[in-house]
Design a protein around this motif. Structure first.
Motif, mmCIF file in Angstrom:
data_model
loop_
_atom_site.group_PDB
_atom_site.id
_atom_site.type_symbol
_atom_site.label_atom_id
_atom_site.label_comp_id
_atom_site.label_asym_id
_atom_site.label_seq_id
_atom_site.Cartn_x
_atom_site.Cartn_y
_atom_site.Cartn_z
ATOM 1 N N LEU A 32 0.865 -1.184 0.000
ATOM 2 C CA LEU A 32 0.000 0.000 0.000
ATOM 3 C C LEU A 32 0.899 1.230 0.000
ATOM 4 C CD1 LEU A 32 -2.721 -0.953 2.647
ATOM 5 C CD2 LEU A 32 -3.033 -0.810 0.171
ATOM 6 N N THR A 33 0.639 2.152 -0.907
ATOM 7 C CA THR A 33 1.428 3.376 -1.013
ATOM 8 C C THR A 33 0.517 4.566 -0.734
ATOM 9 O OG1 THR A 33 2.878 2.376 -2.675
ATOM 10 C CG2 THR A 33 2.876 4.765 -2.525
ATOM 11 N N LEU A 34 0.750 5.221 0.392
ATOM 12 C CA LEU A 34 -0.035 6.400 0.769
ATOM 13 C C LEU A 34 0.924 7.508 1.159
ATOM 14 C CD1 LEU A 34 -1.700 3.701 2.093
ATOM 15 C CD2 LEU A 34 -3.392 5.505 2.357
ATOM 16 N N ALA A 35 0.659 8.715 0.684
ATOM 17 C CA ALA A 35 1.542 9.849 0.919
ATOM 18 C C ALA A 35 1.729 10.098 2.405
ATOM 19 C CB ALA A 35 0.978 11.106 0.254
ATOM 20 N N THR A 36 2.894 10.630 2.733
ATOM 21 C CA THR A 36 3.191 10.986 4.117
ATOM 22 C C THR A 36 2.101 11.899 4.674
ATOM 23 O OG1 THR A 36 5.555 10.811 3.726
ATOM 24 C CG2 THR A 36 4.862 12.126 5.611
ATOM 25 N N GLY A 37 1.607 11.561 5.859
ATOM 26 C CA GLY A 37 0.598 12.383 6.503
ATOM 27 C C GLY A 37 -0.826 11.986 6.210
ATOM 28 N N THR A 38 -1.032 10.906 5.435
ATOM 29 C CA THR A 38 -2.398 10.519 5.081
ATOM 30 C C THR A 38 -2.912 9.353 5.914
ATOM 31 O OG1 THR A 38 -1.548 9.150 3.260
ATOM 32 C CG2 THR A 38 -2.237 11.393 2.734
ATOM 33 N N GLY A 39 -2.151 8.908 6.913
ATOM 34 C CA GLY A 39 -2.700 7.974 7.890
ATOM 35 C C GLY A 39 -2.502 6.510 7.582
ATOM 36 N N LYS A 40 -1.258 6.095 7.319
ATOM 37 C CA LYS A 40 -0.991 4.670 7.094
ATOM 38 C C LYS A 40 -1.276 3.856 8.359
ATOM 39 C CE LYS A 40 3.241 5.432 5.619
ATOM 40 N NZ LYS A 40 3.207 6.906 5.457
ATOM 41 N N THR A 41 -1.026 4.438 9.528
ATOM 42 C CA THR A 41 -1.280 3.708 10.776
ATOM 43 C C THR A 41 -2.767 3.422 10.946
ATOM 44 O OG1 THR A 41 0.612 4.842 11.778
ATOM 45 C CG2 THR A 41 -0.884 3.713 13.259
ATOM 46 N N MET A 42 -3.607 4.366 10.581
ATOM 47 C CA MET A 42 -5.056 4.146 10.644
ATOM 48 C C MET A 42 -5.452 2.983 9.740
ATOM 49 S SD MET A 42 -7.920 5.037 11.946
ATOM 50 C CE MET A 42 -9.597 5.654 11.811
ATOM 51 N N VAL A 43 -4.849 2.917 8.568
ATOM 52 C CA VAL A 43 -5.125 1.822 7.640
ATOM 53 C C VAL A 43 -4.726 0.490 8.266
ATOM 54 C CG1 VAL A 43 -4.445 0.802 5.423
ATOM 55 C CG2 VAL A 43 -4.955 3.250 5.567
ATOM 56 N N ALA A 44 -3.530 0.426 8.863
ATOM 57 C CA ALA A 44 -3.065 -0.808 9.489
ATOM 58 C C ALA A 44 -3.995 -1.222 10.632
ATOM 59 C CB ALA A 44 -1.639 -0.620 9.998
ATOM 60 N N PHE A 45 -4.401 -0.262 11.447
ATOM 61 C CA PHE A 45 -5.289 -0.544 12.581
ATOM 62 C C PHE A 45 -6.623 -1.110 12.102
ATOM 63 C CE2 PHE A 45 -8.932 1.159 14.935
ATOM 64 C CZ PHE A 45 -8.786 0.489 16.145
#
Length: 817
Positions: A190-203
């Protein structure tokens, strides 16, 4: 649908659209009205920002909560239904939906995204639309359906205690990853720009998997893997532990098998004690069901890297890579290991949606960077050694040779910039190496002694060398409710994985030839922090690192660079457009290096022969073993500084000549030169005009006019008129002289004691400007020697007469009497 008269859009919806959806079987809970898709793009203005209208769909049809199937765009009955088709398509594409509908209460049109559009007699039922959705998405198995229909987790809370709901693109990322898992894919990116909430996606992904039958009834064992403490501690502490509690564990120093969600550093898993094997090998290869690799472009990307062995050991697990900046080169290949991204959300997307902050750019060139430095014959460095005779340029600075005055000039310029904007605005300075960062801190401290006396940690260094004290400073710096540190100076440590939403300035004094690193550095400023009204940020580039904006790999708004050449008098002689949004990008080549710094584009090896890919370790190896030459006594000054601003279209940036900017803004006022002078002449209307000029929409201050247009002898209103209409400039002293010569009768009409006050006001105006033409100016010298304000007013026969006289004087000064 039935025919209708000229109803409003709201009446059309109530009379026809909602009844038609109800007849098709849609319940109220399944019809989401006024569905917000994004927050509205933030557009930078000279000093602040403003929001455009958010994208809001009239209706989104949901099969279940947070499972959207289609968009419905409604228009009033008197509007052609075709007017809503493109709008509906746009919303559906954003949400990743295969179908959209447009209606005006009389007709319904079905739009297949990427396919046909045709008129239909009625809306499909929820079950019919769900089956069509599954067909379009190729959802065929029960596990796929179960994972898509699983509820998103709303147990996390925002600061205001409202549920932390995933944004539309985060839901899309989660669902695409889940579909890949359900289809047996074991390497997912998954490629998401810095600041767009990769941790939220993982959670959210972990939460859905825990409620599914993916692992046959047992809760899946998850390993969250990264190479820095902050990258594992922040998601563990802020996302996973608050919801999942005791099942969460951070691995450090020993095997723990009694939990379900594990966090670990590569370094911890790769460690061993005595004759024991590395910690990771003490877990069975099939122990984890899912491994989430955060910032996967870093250490694990290298095929020969020491940490790849950890992923190879757990090869039976599904491995999900998260990154903003995939790497594809001969040594590190994110795509080669994880495959093509199943979902991407770019910096450009984030800015367009208003979830990321847009930026302004200021490029600053120092004379020694433009011309190079060549030592005089026999010149010695600070240690008394001869300086090798060659021309040193920007690529040598801070690696082979360090000019002390260059660092001091950067500190001086940055201090001046912060003084003009906000000295307490959090700022990150990226230096070449840790030694450079150390000297930059010293220079910034010296330039800000007044604030350092009040805030001892106003400037601080945060690098890998600073250990626990540095991490403590970083924790304070990251918070938006702390006064210090204000300026954090680093080399590599803050380039990735650190959330600092309050950072308003990104200062680049290190050369960058890596696109992933450039994106990461820019990403330190893109996070919004509306609690402190941060909706945009500034980039100050001393080394032309931002030429990478032109590279096709950069997914943000392209940069238009305009260089102006001037003659010795500063007159424009040539304008050269180097890049346009649609033109070819300027090639950014790796530099050749002819000194022994180890920086030749080849990744160095560690002591054991392993190729090093971690940027911090690369910097450490390249800096060691090199005798850096330190030089002082060199004249360094700012050669020029150029300002760039993101256009409201969000598609381009161009250099802003301040005179050109003033010209455009003044003409927008719809005032003539006489109107401007009239409003400027009297105290009350002058303050009104001053507020209008310095407001968010215009952004012109008297200080900027005098400094940037470089005519301190002129009054601001004359600078405005000169920039807008090219009328001749008149100095303040000339205006005062004209009043004494041409309005002598006016001055003589006052008693001598009153005229003494007016004469002093003319002198003060000539020296200081129009701010002196107010009664409040009579509280300071030389008027204090003449008496109190009440005593001075008595010279005119009272306060009203004095105010009238001062306003009359102002009108004569500005030729509007």
């Amino acid at each position: 649908m039935a025919s209708a008269g000229g109803l409003t859009e709201q009446e059309t919806c109530r009379a026809f659209v909602l009844p038609a959806l109800s007849v098709a079987g849609w319940s109220k809970d399944q019809i989401r009205e006024q569905y917000s898709i994004n927050d509205g793009k933030l557009v930078v203005s000279p000093r602040r920002h403003r929001r455009e209208r958010a994208l809001i769909a009239d209706y989104v049809l949901e099969y279940r909560d947070d499972v959207p199937l289609a968009v419905v765009e409604a228009k009033r009955t008197s509007v052609d239904v075709a007017a809503g088709i493109e709008q509906a398509k746009r919303y559906a594409r954003r949400l990743g939906l295969p179908l959209a509908y447009a209606t005006n209460g009389i007709e319904i049109w079905e739009i297949e995204i990427g396919g046909n559009r045709h008129r239909v007699s009625s809306f499909p039922s929820p079950e019919e639309l769900w089956q069509r959705y599954c067909g379009e998405k190729k959802i065929t198995t029960e596990l796929e359906r179960e994972l898509i229909l699983a509820q998103f987790d709303h147990r996390l809370r925002n600061n205001d205690l409202t549920p932390k709901r995933p944004r539309y693109y985060q839901r899309r990322a989660v669902n695409e990853a889940l579909l890949a898992i359900a289809r047996g894919q074991t390497r997912i990116l998954l490629t998401l720009a810095t600041g767009t909430g990769k941790t939220m996606v993982a959670f959210q992904l972990v939460s859905k998997l825990r409620e599914s039958g993916w692992t046959g009834g047992e809760k899946p064992r998850v390993l969250y893997l990264a190479d820095r403490n902050i990258l594992v501690d922040q998601p563990k502490d802020d996302y996973f532990e608050p919801v999942f509690g005791d099942v969460v564990h951070k691995i450090s120093g020993g095997v723990q098998r009694a939990r379900q969600i594990f966090f670990a550093l590569y370094q911890s898993l790769d460690s061993s004690r005595g004759d024991e094997a590395a910690l990771f090998s003490q877990y069975p290869p099939g122990y984890f069901h899912l491994i989430i690799v955060d910032e996967c472009h870093r250490g694990s990307s290298a095929e020969e890297g020491r940490w790849r062995g950890i992923l190879n050991h757990f090869s039976q697990a599904v491995q999900l890579g998260l990154t903003a900046t995939p790497i594809a080169d001969s040594d590190r290949h994110t795509y080669g290991y994880f495959g093509e991204p199943v979902y991407e959300y770019s910096l450009k997307d984030g800015i367009e949606d208003g979830f990321l902050a847009p930026y302004r750019l200021r490029r600053v060139h120092l004379n020694v960077d433009m011309t190079g430095f060549k030592p005089e014959p026999g010149q010695l460095d600070t240690s008394g050694n001869p300086i090798p005779d060659q021309v040193y340029t920007q690529r040598h600075y801070e690696k082979a040779l360090a000019i002390e005055e260059r660092t001091e000039e950067v500190a001086r310029y940055l201090t001046s910039y912060l003084t003009d904007t906000d000295r307490m605005a959090k700022t990150i300075v990226f230096c070449e190496n840790n030694d450079h960062a150390h000297r930059m801190v010293a220079a910034l401290n010296q330039a800000n002694l007044d604030l350092v006396a009040r805030y001892p940690d106003y400037v601080c260094r945060i690098t890998d060398d600073d250990g626990k004290p540095g991490r403590e400073l970083l924790d304070r710096f990251r918070r938006d409710d702390t006064d210090e540190p204000v300026i954090a100076v680093t080399s590599q440590m803050l380039t990735t994985g650190v959330d600092i939403p309050s950072a308003r300035n990104i200062v680049i004094v290190r050369r960058i030839n890596s696109m992933p690193q450039f994106k990461q550095i820019i990403g330190r400023g893109t996070r919004l922090c509306l609690d402190i009204d941060k909706g945009s940020f500034d980039i100050i580039d001393f080394v032309d690192a931002t030429v990478l904006f032109n590279d096709p790999e950069f997914d943000g708004p392209p940069l238009r660079v305009i260089n102006d050449r001037t003659d010795q008098q500063g007159e424009l002689i040539e304008r050269e457009e180097l890049e346009s949004p649609d033109g070819p990008a300027e090639e950014v080549a790796e530099p050749e290096v002819d000194f022994q710094s180890g920086d030749g584009g080849v990744l160095p090896a560690d002591d054991d022969g392993t190729v090093v890919t971690d940027e911090d370790r690369v910097d450490e190896i390249q800096s060691s073993g090199t005798r850096r030459i330190y030089v002082n006594g060199v004249e360094v000054f700012v050669w020029n500084d150029m300002h760039y601003q993101l256009h409201p279209d969000g598609q381009s940036m161009r250099m802003v000549q301040y005179r050109e900017y003033v010209h455009d803004r003044v003409l927008e006022l719809k005032l003539s030169p006489t109107d401007l002078r009239t409003q400027w002449a009297t105290a009350k209307s002058r303050n009104t005009l001053r507020e209008r000029l310095s407001g968010e929409e215009i952004g012109i201050t008297e200080e900027d006019l005098l400094r940037k247009l470089d005519h301190p002898e002129a009054d601001p209103v004359d600078l405005l008129i000169n920039a807008a209409w090219e009328l001749p400039l008149i100095s303040r002293s000339e205006r005062a002289h004209r009043v004494r010569r041409e309005h002598d009768q006016f001055l003589k009409s006052f008693a001598p004691e009153a005229r003494e006050v007016l004469d002093a006001l003319l002198d003060r105006f000539a020296e200081k400007g129009a701010a002196e033409l107010e009664a409040s100016a009579l509280r300071v010298p030389p008027f204090q020697q003449l008496g109190t304000i009440r005593q001075l007013a008595a010279r005119f026969g009272g306060a009203p007469q004095m105010h009238e006289a001062i306003d009359d004087l102002g009108k004569r000064i500005f030729d509007v009497a």
